[in-house]
Write a protein that holds these residues in place. Structure first.
Motif, PDB file in Angstrom:
ATOM      1  N   PHE A   2       7.688  -3.835   9.921  1.00  0.00           N
ATOM      2  CA  PHE A   2       8.032  -2.430   9.663  1.00  0.00           C
ATOM      3  C   PHE A   2       6.987  -1.719   8.806  1.00  0.00           C
ATOM      4  O   PHE A   2       7.185  -0.576   8.409  1.00  0.00           O
ATOM      5  CB  PHE A   2       9.410  -2.283   8.999  1.00  0.00           C
ATOM      6  N   GLY A   3       5.867  -2.384   8.533  1.00  0.00           N
ATOM      7  CA  GLY A   3       4.831  -1.772   7.713  1.00  0.00           C
ATOM      8  C   GLY A   3       3.746  -1.131   8.551  1.00  0.00           C
ATOM      9  O   GLY A   3       3.873  -0.932   9.758  1.00  0.00           O
ATOM     10  N   SER A   4       2.627  -0.806   7.892  1.00  0.00           N
ATOM     11  CA  SER A   4       1.473  -0.236   8.582  1.00  0.00           C
ATOM     12  C   SER A   4       0.252  -0.383   7.690  1.00  0.00           C
ATOM     13  O   SER A   4       0.348  -0.820   6.538  1.00  0.00           O
ATOM     14  CB  SER A   4       1.703   1.247   8.910  1.00  0.00           C
ATOM     15  N   LYS A   5      -0.889   0.023   8.231  1.00  0.00           N
ATOM     16  CA  LYS A   5      -2.136  -0.047   7.476  1.00  0.00           C
ATOM     17  C   LYS A   5      -2.080   0.791   6.204  1.00  0.00           C
ATOM     18  O   LYS A   5      -2.760   0.495   5.225  1.00  0.00           O
ATOM     19  CB  LYS A   5      -3.311   0.406   8.353  1.00  0.00           C
ATOM     20  N   LYS A   6      -1.238   1.823   6.201  1.00  0.00           N
ATOM     21  CA  LYS A   6      -1.138   2.691   5.025  1.00  0.00           C
ATOM     22  C   LYS A   6      -0.578   1.944   3.811  1.00  0.00           C
ATOM     23  O   LYS A   6      -0.884   2.300   2.671  1.00  0.00           O
ATOM     24  CB  LYS A   6      -0.264   3.902   5.344  1.00  0.00           C
ATOM     25  N   ASN A   7       0.267   0.931   4.062  1.00  0.00           N
ATOM     26  CA  ASN A   7       0.850   0.175   2.949  1.00  0.00           C
ATOM     27  C   ASN A   7      -0.225  -0.489   2.093  1.00  0.00           C
ATOM     28  O   ASN A   7      -0.038  -0.696   0.898  1.00  0.00           O
ATOM     29  CB  ASN A   7       1.794  -0.911   3.462  1.00  0.00           C
ATOM     30  N   ASN A   8      -1.351  -0.842   2.732  1.00  0.00           N
ATOM     31  CA  ASN A   8      -2.395  -1.604   2.040  1.00  0.00           C
ATOM     32  C   ASN A   8      -3.609  -0.758   1.673  1.00  0.00           C
ATOM     33  O   ASN A   8      -4.667  -1.293   1.365  1.00  0.00           O
ATOM     34  CB  ASN A   8      -2.830  -2.781   2.920  1.00  0.00           C
ATOM     35  N   ARG A   9      -3.444   0.561   1.689  1.00  0.00           N
ATOM     36  CA  ARG A   9      -4.588   1.441   1.450  1.00  0.00           C
ATOM     37  C   ARG A   9      -5.158   1.266   0.043  1.00  0.00           C
ATOM     38  O   ARG A   9      -6.372   1.055  -0.124  1.00  0.00           O
ATOM     39  CB  ARG A   9      -4.170   2.893   1.674  1.00  0.00           C
TER      40      ARG A   9
END
Length: 304
Positions: free
Chosen positions: A62-69
């Motif tokens: 349910f995450g995305s690349k934005k979570n790890n920005r």
């Protein structure tokens, strides 16, 4: 002391292996015939100063690349290495597909490495992303230099009951055809009690094209049917598949995903692994970002 590092011996006594975590009657092969998807990504290079070996960062369910920005930017700065934060299939801006298993996620990741000519990479993954990087390492050891697995282990283990509840809540939100985030949050609250978790899930809520209501950009129904697959791990015999390069396992001490009982199994699949304990739950990176950043930097600087 927030984080504790333990360097594990490469060989553990056979007495630790008599549990029933690893049936030896099935194996996983790289030639799975799965269709690889082209993945969306963000690129972080510290203003062009990052020139070292690449880091590829994989999010969780349910995450995305934005979570790890923020963490990607910090690692690019501290390690002088470019970071590719990717959206796995059925997440973020990447394509959707009805197949959502670790073999497919690994195939996509390996395809990404080939497409971008990334060599000697470090693969970092949280939760679903952690099992994905473990799968890549075991089926294609030459594709990366080392891995960092965050709060997951190479075993079949049921997902926390929270995840099916999250799916039910998101399905209720879509059924209601809400027009505001506030409406969605109210519907989701009985299924996700913690506000930060709801905020995380609702980052996926966007306005449906040509419609007046909001809809999740992730295919909720596909992911709902894939929860059992996300609990599994495709390798079961460490005598057949082993990753002999460095591996760091970061676990939240308040989480159940990397129990003490799984440590000998980690040692069999990843004989050069190190373990770092962080005083956190499953969402290690967001709960204790500084401890996580420090553990990663120390591990990778030690390998240079």
């Amino acid at each position: 002391m927030q984080a504790t590092t333990r360097r594990m011996p490469p060989f553990l006594h056979p007495k630790h292996f008599n549990r029933t975590f690893i049936p030896l009657n099935r194996s996983f092969h790289a030639s799975s015939g799965l269709r690889a998807l082209d993945l969306a990504f963000d690129y972080h290079e510290n203003g062009g100063k990052a020139t070292g070996a690449p880091i590829v960062f994989l999010h969780g369910l349910f995450g995305s690349k934005k979570n790890n920005r923020s963490m990607s930017k910090a690692l690019a700065r501290d390690l002088n290495r470019p970071v590719y934060a990717i959206d796995l299939r059925n997440h973020g801006d990447s394509p959707h597909d009805k197949t959502h298993k670790y073999g497919a996620l690994a195939e996509d990741t390996e395809n990404f490495l080939r497409q971008h000519n990334l060599r000697e990479s470090t693969l970092i993954g949280h939760s679903m992303g952690a099992k994905t990087v473990m799968t890549v390492a075991l089926r294609s050891p030459s594709s990366c230099a080392n891995i960092i697995a965050v709060d997951n282990a190479p075993v079949d283990a049921a997902l926390a009951s929270d995840f099916p509840m999250f799916v039910k809540g998101m399905q209720k939100v879509e059924e209601a055809k809400v027009k505001t985030q506030k409406e969605a949050d109210k519907i989701l609250e009985p299924f996700a009690k913690d506000l930060p978790v709801r905020q995380f899930l609702l980052t996926n809520l966007i306005k449906a094209p040509n419609e007046s209501y909001l809809k999740f950009r992730i295919p909720v129904s596909i992911l709902a049917h894939s929860l059992d697959d996300m609990a599994d791990f495709p390798f079961t015999n460490p005598d057949e598949n082993r990753f002999e390069k460095p591996a760091l396992f970061v676990r939240g001490t308040k989480s159940h995903y990397v129990s003490d009982e799984t440590i000998p199994i980690i040692g069999r699949f990843f004989p050069r692994f190190e373990l770092v304990d962080v005083d956190a739950g499953h969402w290690v990176i967001s709960e204790k970002p500084e401890e996580f950043r420090r553990a990663v930097v120390e591990f990778l600087q030690d390998k240079e």
